[in-house]
Design an enzyme around this catalytic site. Structure first.
Site, PDB file in Angstrom:
ATOM      1  N   SER A 144       0.845  -1.184   0.000  1.00 45.83           N
ATOM      2  CA  SER A 144       0.000   0.000   0.000  1.00 45.83           C
ATOM      3  C   SER A 144       0.882   1.235   0.000  1.00 45.83           C
ATOM      4  O   SER A 144       2.036   1.204   0.470  1.00 45.83           O
ATOM      5  CB  SER A 144      -0.897   0.017   1.243  1.00 45.83           C
ATOM      6  OG  SER A 144      -1.516   1.278   1.418  1.00 45.83           O
ATOM      7  N   TYR A 157      -2.969  -0.753  10.172  1.00 51.82           N
ATOM      8  CA  TYR A 157      -2.985  -1.130   8.761  1.00 51.82           C
ATOM      9  C   TYR A 157      -1.682  -0.708   8.091  1.00 51.82           C
ATOM     10  O   TYR A 157      -1.032  -1.501   7.394  1.00 51.82           O
ATOM     11  CB  TYR A 157      -4.176  -0.464   8.064  1.00 51.82           C
ATOM     12  CG  TYR A 157      -4.213  -0.667   6.565  1.00 51.82           C
ATOM     13  CD1 TYR A 157      -4.818  -1.787   6.012  1.00 51.82           C
ATOM     14  CD2 TYR A 157      -3.633   0.267   5.709  1.00 51.82           C
ATOM     15  CE1 TYR A 157      -4.845  -1.974   4.639  1.00 51.82           C
ATOM     16  CE2 TYR A 157      -3.656   0.083   4.337  1.00 51.82           C
ATOM     17  CZ  TYR A 157      -4.261  -1.040   3.808  1.00 51.82           C
ATOM     18  OH  TYR A 157      -4.275  -1.213   2.447  1.00 51.82           O
TER      19      TYR A 157
END
Length: 273
Positions: A144, A157
């Site tokens: 990400s 996350y």
């Protein structure tokens, strides 16, 4: 189809194949003639993805990436369907719970870590025998843009995506002697159902808040194309979208500027996949 044709057909195993990035990647690779193993905890999602692929182009595997026994069973079944080939292991399954760290129950943090990072570790252990037996194989991990710099409102996350990035870089070096490439996708905000989630501090979906703040939402099909580029290219990390490219450059040359970007993202919801 003859046995010789089956052996020649390249094969990819995709976790999180029942939706989003996994589905887009499955469609892209199947369109290029690859055999696709679809793995997900959601059996209905797998069936829906399989229905979008050519007949005979896929196998289905209902599994939880946190469970090593399920990994072994799924890859054993996949190997039977692919004639023992595993050209690409795509560790894509993940969850994107957002919110302030102090508001996140420890149990939810455990779940994010176990799926987003533990699932990748489990997959690589389980897939190594097949990968080493398949010349020119690749491990592809979904990272990400939040793996370039910690993002407020996505702390746990983001940390898992840092871990995926570090694992990718280390194993790219370690596995070179086996002829296995290791790559990661580093997407920004991708147009998947995760953007429809509502964070704890807002009644508005993340998608609406991102759009109102001027952030780019990248079509999920672009990630399928990027996965193909990652497997066939030389870059260890393949960014997807303008925001991811920008964060990659800033993290390398101007890390002090990223805090401003992070403050804008704070509380908007999930990044990446």
């Amino acid at each position: 189809m003859s046995g010789r044709e089956r052996v020649a057909r390249k094969a990819i195993f995709i976790t999180g194949g029942g939706s989003g990035i996994g589905r887009a990647t499955a469609r892209h690779f199947a369109a290029q003639g690859w055999f696709v193993g679809l793995a997900d905890v959601n059996a209905q999602g797998i069936d829906e993805t399989a229905a979008l692929l050519p007949e005979g182009a896929s196998s289905r595997h209902v599994m939880d990436v946190r469970d090593r026994d399920q990994w072994k069973a799924a890859l054993d079944a996949f190997a039977l369907a692919s004639d023992g080939r595993l050209d690409v292991l795509f560790n894509n399954a993940g969850i994107g719970t957002g919110g302030q760290y102090v508001d996140m129950p420890p149990e939810e943090a455990d779940r994010i870590i176990a799926i987003n990072f533990g699932g990748v570790v489990n997959g690589i252990y389980a897939g190594l025998p097949l990968l080493r037996a398949t010349p020119g194989s690749t491990i592809l991990n979904t990272g990400s843009a939040s793996g370039f710099y910690g993002v407020a409102g996505l702390a746990v996350y983001s940390a898992t995506k840092f871990a995926v990035r570090g694992l990718t870089e280390a194993l790219e070096i370690e596995f070179a002697k086996y002829g296995i490439k290791v790559r990661s996708l580093m997407p920004g905000f991708i147009d998947t159902p995760l953007l429809d989630q509502v964070s704890a501090d807002s009644n508005e979906p993340a998608r609406n808040r991102l759009s109102a703040s001027g952030f780019e939402i990248v079509p999920v099909e672009r990630v399928g194309e990027a996965a193909w580029e990652a497997v066939h290219g030389a870059k260890v990390h393949v960014t997807v979208g303008k925001m991811a490219k920008r964060l990659s450059r800033l993290a390398r040359f101007f890390p002090g500027l990223i805090a401003k970007q992070s403050k804008k993202i704070d509380g908007l919801g999930t990044a990446g996949h």
